[in-house]
Design an enzyme around this catalytic site. Structure first.
Site, short mmCIF file in Angstrom:
data_model
loop_
_atom_site.label_atom_id
_atom_site.label_comp_id
_atom_site.label_asym_id
_atom_site.label_seq_id
_atom_site.Cartn_x
_atom_site.Cartn_y
_atom_site.Cartn_z
N LEU A 135 1.83 5.04 4.50
CA LEU A 135 1.20 5.43 2.87
C LEU A 135 2.20 5.46 2.08
O LEU A 135 3.12 4.96 1.92
CB LEU A 135 1.31 7.13 2.81
CG LEU A 135 -0.24 7.66 3.35
CD1 LEU A 135 0.59 9.09 3.24
CD2 LEU A 135 -1.48 7.79 2.88
N ASP A 136 1.57 4.21 0.53
CA ASP A 136 2.16 3.41 -0.53
C ASP A 136 2.80 4.92 -0.82
O ASP A 136 2.79 6.07 -1.07
CB ASP A 136 1.47 2.85 -1.21
CG ASP A 136 0.54 1.88 -0.44
OD1 ASP A 136 1.56 1.08 0.34
OD2 ASP A 136 -0.35 1.24 -1.12
#
Length: 330
Positions: A44-45
């Protein structure tokens, strides 16, 4: 089995907070369970929040299966501005306003026509995809030109919800639109936002992204571990003041093990399972093929005692073979 003796085997569902990386979450779990063998299933960014499946011990071998599960996201797309990264972490890209902002009906029409089923998607240059052995985002940050090839992704759900006219920080008139997307592994939601903006000629990027589910692992899972971001400032060797964010689990270290999804439950949530006898379990652990049939990757389990034996696949028409084996439960 407790966290202190290094014998935990299973999965944690962590609700990742904004502002830290997925690797930061892995570090926080490592510190809590006092184990090095920890990994996650799908990055996940830093801007994104939500489900991050973290495996410990033997369950790290499940992560390659879980990473291929479908994902569900809730996001907000801002029409009227484009950024270098296609999300709110990037710099605004100067672009002439060639078209008026769309309305929500127009967006729903384009989504239904062009963004359902299998489509070709070009990932953003600021992505973790490797180019000649280097991460695309490292190349992009170094000022190198990055050109990634389109690849097929599958969108099984793309719901367009509420839309809100707004003014951006720089005064631009924008339209913020809430969406929910269920998609195949490898789909970039920010690339969907970018491509929608291009279709309307006004540009678009993500301002919020939350992963609601990875396969059957959901953000409201009863085992979920929440976390928060903590920042600290320090002076580096060059005398510069630096701010560093780190992930902090909201569960005391002594209570983390209570949130673990045990190995047998983890495999049942992660993939189909087949029951095997103790004799078959012994054969699989020696790498032998056994009679049987599976549809895709499955897990072999001795049902009597919940002993997870192996991950298996079809070898030929009559037999299955192990692709990963696990030690017998103590």
């Amino acid at each position: 089995m407790g966290a202190q003796d290094g014998t935990l085997n299973g999965l944690f569902v962590v609700d990742k907070p904004q502002g830290v990386t997925s690797h930061d979450i892995v570090g926080a779990v490592r510190a809590a369970v006092h184990m090095r063998r920890v990994g996650h299933a799908g990055t996940l960014d830093p801007m994104a929040t939500g489900v991050l499946v973290v495996g410990v011990g033997n369950a790290t071998r499940l992560l390659n299966v879980i990473v291929d599960h479908t994902k569900t996201y809730a996001a907000t797309i801002r029409f009227g501005q484009r950024t270098t990264t296609d999300d709110a972490d990037g710099a605004l890209v100067d672009m002439p306003r060639a078209a008026a902002l769309p309305d929500v009906g127009m967006i729903r029409d384009v989504v239904s026509q062009k963004f359902h089923g299998t489509i070709e998607q070009v990932p953003n240059a600021y992505s973790a995809i490797k180019v000649h052995g280097r991460r695309a985002y490292d190349l992009a940050r170094a000022g190198e030109h990055v050109e990634l090839e389109a690849r097929p992704v599958t969108i099984s759900r793309f719901d367009v919800g509420d839309a809100r006219p707004a003014a951006a920080a720089n005064g631009d008139a924008v339209l913020d639109v809430d969406v929910t997307v269920t998609c195949s592994a490898g789909t970039y939601i920010r690339a969907l936002a970018r491509d929608l903006g291009e279709d309307f000629g006004c540009g678009a990027h993500l301002t919020q992204l939350r992963r609601l589910a990875v396969g059957d692992f959901t953000v409201d899972d009863p085992h979920v571990v929440t976390a928060h971001t903590k920042t600290r400032e320090y002076t580096n060797r060059d005398g510069e003041r630096v701010t560093r964010a780190r992930a902090v689990l909201d569960v005391p270290a002594d209570d983390v093990a209570a949130h673990l999804i045990p190995m047998v439950d983890a495999v049942r949530e992660a993939m189909p399972t087949i029951a095997v006898s103790r004799d078959e379990a012994r054969d699989l652990r020696y790498g032998r093929w056994i009679a049987g049939h599976v549809d895709g990757t499955s897990a072999a389990v001795v049902e009597d005692d919940g002993d997870v034996v192996a991950i298996v696949e079809q070898a030929n028409g009559k037999t299955i073979r192990p692709t990963a084996v696990f030690p017998a439960a103590r």
